[in-house]
Design a protein around this motif. Structure first.
Motif, PDB file in Angstrom:
ATOM      1  N   GLY A  74       2.601 -38.057 -12.431  1.00  0.00           N
ATOM      2  CA  GLY A  74       3.285 -36.773 -12.278  1.00  0.00           C
ATOM      3  C   GLY A  74       3.104 -36.226 -10.867  1.00  0.00           C
ATOM      4  O   GLY A  74       4.048 -35.740 -10.247  1.00  0.00           O
ATOM      5  N   MET A  75       1.873 -36.338 -10.341  1.00  0.00           N
ATOM      6  CA  MET A  75       1.635 -35.814  -8.992  1.00  0.00           C
ATOM      7  C   MET A  75       2.377 -36.624  -7.934  1.00  0.00           C
ATOM      8  O   MET A  75       2.778 -36.076  -6.906  1.00  0.00           O
ATOM      9  CB  MET A  75       0.129 -35.762  -8.674  1.00  0.00           C
ATOM     10  CG  MET A  75      -0.598 -34.560  -9.268  1.00  0.00           C
ATOM     11  SD  MET A  75       0.201 -32.942  -9.027  1.00  0.00           S
ATOM     12  CE  MET A  75       0.290 -32.788  -7.255  1.00  0.00           C
ATOM     13  N   TYR A  99       0.222 -25.487 -12.602  1.00  0.00           N
ATOM     14  CA  TYR A  99      -0.782 -26.540 -12.839  1.00  0.00           C
ATOM     15  C   TYR A  99      -1.661 -26.630 -11.584  1.00  0.00           C
ATOM     16  O   TYR A  99      -1.147 -26.637 -10.454  1.00  0.00           O
ATOM     17  CB  TYR A  99      -0.056 -27.866 -13.105  1.00  0.00           C
ATOM     18  CG  TYR A  99      -0.944 -29.068 -12.989  1.00  0.00           C
ATOM     19  CD1 TYR A  99      -2.049 -29.217 -13.820  1.00  0.00           C
ATOM     20  CD2 TYR A  99      -0.703 -30.046 -12.029  1.00  0.00           C
ATOM     21  CE1 TYR A  99      -2.881 -30.318 -13.701  1.00  0.00           C
ATOM     22  CE2 TYR A  99      -1.527 -31.150 -11.912  1.00  0.00           C
ATOM     23  CZ  TYR A  99      -2.619 -31.272 -12.747  1.00  0.00           C
ATOM     24  OH  TYR A  99      -3.443 -32.359 -12.621  1.00  0.00           O
ATOM     25  N   ASN A 146       1.101 -23.836 -17.401  1.00  0.00           N
ATOM     26  CA  ASN A 146      -0.171 -24.401 -17.820  1.00  0.00           C
ATOM     27  C   ASN A 146      -1.286 -23.551 -17.230  1.00  0.00           C
ATOM     28  O   ASN A 146      -1.344 -23.430 -16.003  1.00  0.00           O
ATOM     29  CB  ASN A 146      -0.241 -25.839 -17.256  1.00  0.00           C
ATOM     30  CG  ASN A 146      -1.518 -26.575 -17.577  1.00  0.00           C
ATOM     31  OD1 ASN A 146      -2.381 -26.058 -18.246  1.00  0.00           O
ATOM     32  ND2 ASN A 146      -1.639 -27.792 -17.074  1.00  0.00           N
ATOM     33  N   ASP A 171       8.793 -27.970 -12.957  1.00  0.00           N
ATOM     34  CA  ASP A 171       7.935 -28.889 -13.701  1.00  0.00           C
ATOM     35  C   ASP A 171       8.178 -28.602 -15.176  1.00  0.00           C
ATOM     36  O   ASP A 171       7.798 -27.550 -15.686  1.00  0.00           O
ATOM     37  CB  ASP A 171       6.473 -28.632 -13.302  1.00  0.00           C
ATOM     38  CG  ASP A 171       5.501 -29.583 -13.988  1.00  0.00           C
ATOM     39  OD1 ASP A 171       5.850 -30.117 -15.061  1.00  0.00           O
ATOM     40  OD2 ASP A 171       4.388 -29.765 -13.459  1.00  0.00           O
ATOM     41  N   SER A 193       5.336 -34.830 -15.585  1.00  0.00           N
ATOM     42  CA  SER A 193       4.246 -35.774 -15.712  1.00  0.00           C
ATOM     43  C   SER A 193       4.545 -36.543 -16.993  1.00  0.00           C
ATOM     44  O   SER A 193       4.391 -36.019 -18.098  1.00  0.00           O
ATOM     45  CB  SER A 193       2.902 -35.047 -15.830  1.00  0.00           C
ATOM     46  OG  SER A 193       1.937 -35.989 -16.263  1.00  0.00           O
ATOM     47  N   THR A 195       2.899 -38.813 -18.093  1.00  0.00           N
ATOM     48  CA  THR A 195       1.595 -39.073 -18.708  1.00  0.00           C
ATOM     49  C   THR A 195       1.460 -38.271 -20.006  1.00  0.00           C
ATOM     50  O   THR A 195       0.669 -38.622 -20.874  1.00  0.00           O
ATOM     51  CB  THR A 195       0.487 -38.626 -17.719  1.00  0.00           C
ATOM     52  OG1 THR A 195       0.816 -39.105 -16.410  1.00  0.00           O
ATOM     53  CG2 THR A 195      -0.875 -39.118 -18.115  1.00  0.00           C
ATOM     54  N   LYS A 196       2.234 -37.195 -20.107  1.00  0.00           N
ATOM     55  CA  LYS A 196       2.090 -36.242 -21.224  1.00  0.00           C
ATOM     56  C   LYS A 196       3.074 -36.577 -22.352  1.00  0.00           C
ATOM     57  O   LYS A 196       2.943 -37.600 -22.978  1.00  0.00           O
ATOM     58  CB  LYS A 196       2.261 -34.823 -20.683  1.00  0.00           C
ATOM     59  CG  LYS A 196       1.429 -34.528 -19.430  1.00  0.00           C
ATOM     60  CD  LYS A 196      -0.054 -34.685 -19.705  1.00  0.00           C
ATOM     61  CE  LYS A 196      -0.980 -34.260 -18.588  1.00  0.00           C
ATOM     62  NZ  LYS A 196      -0.850 -34.850 -17.281  1.00  0.00           N
TER      63      LYS A 196
HETATM   64  C1  LIG Z   1       2.100 -29.361 -16.029  1.00  0.00           C
HETATM   65  C2  LIG Z   1       1.595 -30.573 -15.313  1.00  0.00           C
HETATM   66  N1  LIG Z   1       2.288 -31.063 -14.279  1.00  0.00           N
HETATM   67  C3  LIG Z   1       1.874 -32.142 -13.591  1.00  0.00           C
HETATM   68  C4  LIG Z   1       0.685 -32.785 -13.909  1.00  0.00           C
HETATM   69  C5  LIG Z   1       0.244 -33.979 -13.097  1.00  0.00           C
HETATM   70  O1  LIG Z   1       0.546 -35.160 -13.763  1.00  0.00           O
HETATM   71  P1  LIG Z   1      -0.234 -36.554 -13.568  1.00  0.00           P
HETATM   72  O2  LIG Z   1      -1.620 -36.333 -14.071  1.00  0.00           O
HETATM   73  O3  LIG Z   1       0.576 -37.520 -14.363  1.00  0.00           O
HETATM   74  O4  LIG Z   1      -0.234 -36.849 -12.103  1.00  0.00           O
HETATM   75  C6  LIG Z   1      -0.065 -32.319 -14.984  1.00  0.00           C
HETATM   76  C7  LIG Z   1      -1.322 -33.003 -15.332  1.00  0.00           C
HETATM   77  O5  LIG Z   1      -2.120 -32.513 -16.100  1.00  0.00           O
HETATM   78  C8  LIG Z   1       0.394 -31.179 -15.710  1.00  0.00           C
HETATM   79  O6  LIG Z   1      -0.303 -30.682 -16.739  1.00  0.00           O
END
Ligand SMILES: Cc1ncc(COP(=O)(O)O)c(C=O)c1O
Length: 376
Positions: A74-75, A99, A146, A171, A193, A195-196
């Protein structure tokens, strides 16, 4: 008329295994593609291998966008997209209370190259209007935010950005495209992200940006230099995960609503933040701009309860740092997502040490409530 979201989760961007007619696309791990037979140049760091492109197409379709770029996290998606639009002397207006990793990136890395960074004083459209400057190039949102689940009026801010000639970015991780589709409300670039919720099983790291083809060309040009591309195995897992996204988010949302209502009745809880509660200050806005209220909530423990001990007492619910998985998890924002920003800044944003963020999974909510009750 495009297909409904649940159908697009399964079918958009999909591809049968042509030689065998298998319904699942193969995982193509090659990092060396021929080039003499074609004008195309396929290479993993060009973000255009078959597995990468299938996921990008699927998420772009879910968000109602033309194109997408799949990243390794995500980052990587957020930082590359911001770097693609911001140069020294430009101004980026960021929503207050993002975040922590995004705030840390803005504070350290955007400022380091001479980008002017400022944050809105609040979440109203007037706060955004007041934040514009002559050199505002980008406006950056995160709604629901968040960990406080604050909302911003997406359509109104997108229209402000058009009036001022600024690029709007959001985001959309917390909502997922199942609960909210900001590009259809006028936002230029939507970030996740993956990842979520998109990954959804707490076992892969990825990120994505979607928008118009022209915007994605600009993002791609920077992405090829910075190199944060996603490898094939992860892309294939992500493609598989997104097929069940609508099902998962539907159950997570149902669980979050039931958990939020139950927490509200508990004496151990001082406050519950969930857009699906009628007493959420922006409940009406949530009904207008979201398709569902999502699977995330947060709550304040009363002063007598130690937030770390509470998490250690949980038996079924994991105290874990990520979110959006099929398994329910909790964390303290001050120790995790917002650990990289100062205590003063957290206090100013309203993030107390008593705050617990909860990501609802797909379990039976009665078992989750029982676990939380014994942990209190
Ligand atoms: C709202 C949000 N955006 C972006 C990110 C960053 O994602 P990543 O950990 O996949 O780099 C996170 C990670 O916790 C998040 O909660």
């Amino acid at each position: 008329m495009p297909q409904h979201l649940a159908t697009r989760c399964v079918h958009a961007g999909s591809h049968t295994d042509v030689p065998t007619q298998g319904t699942v696309a193969p995982i193509q791990t090659s990092t060396a593609y021929g080039y003499l037979h074609t004008d195309e140049r396929h290479y993993p760091r060009y973000f255009n291998t078959p597995n990468q492109q299938r996921v990008a197409t699927k998420v772009a379709s879910l968000e109602g966008a033309e194109a997408g770029v799949l990243f390794a996290s995500g980052m990587a998606a957020i930082s590359t997209t911001l770097f693609a639009y911001l140069k020294p002397g430009d101004h980026v207006l960021m929503q207050t209370g993002l975040y922590g990793g995004t705030t840390a990136f803005a504070e350290h890395d955007l400022k380091a190259i001479g980008v002017n960074v400022s944050y809105t004083a609040g979440l109203s459209v007037l706060d955004f209007e007041a934040g514009f400057r002559q050199n505002t190039k980008v406006v950056y949102l995160e709604t629901p935010s968040n960990p406080l689940l604050n909302l911003v009026d997406i359509e109104a801010v997108a229209s402000l950005c058009r009036k001022h000639g600024a690029i709007s970015m959001i985001d959309n991780t917390f909502a997922s495209p199942i609960s909210q589709t900001p590009h259809l409300l006028g936002i230029d670039i939507v970030l996740h992200s993956a990842t979520k919720y998109l990954g959804g099983h707490s076992d892969i790291t990825a990120g994505i940006a979607v928008g118009s083809s022209a915007h994605m060309e600009q993002v791609l040009a920077k992405a090829r230099h910075l190199g944060g591309s996603c490898e094939a195995q992860t892309a294939a897992l992500l493609e598989r995960s997104i097929k069940t996204l609508a099902l998962r988010v539907r159950q997570q949302t149902e669980n979050a609503q039931a958990m939020a209502e139950w927490l509200e009745g508990r004496e151990e809880v001082a406050k519950v933040n969930y857009p699906g509660l009628t007493n959420h200050p922006q409940h009406e806005l949530a009904k207008r701009q979201m398709h569902g209220f999502g699977g995330m909530l947060s709550f304040e423990l009363t002063q007598g309860i130690d937030p770390v001990a509470f998490q250690q007492n949980l038996k079924l619910v994991a105290s874990a740092m990520s979110l959006g998985g099929v398994d329910t998890s909790v964390c303290s924002a001050y120790l995790t997502s917002h650990g990289s920003i100062s205590a003063e800044r957290r206090a100013a944003e309203g993030i107390s040490d008593q705050l617990i963020r909860m990501s609802l999974g797909i379990e039976d909510v009665r078992d989750l409530q029982k676990d939380v009750a014994q942990a209190f």
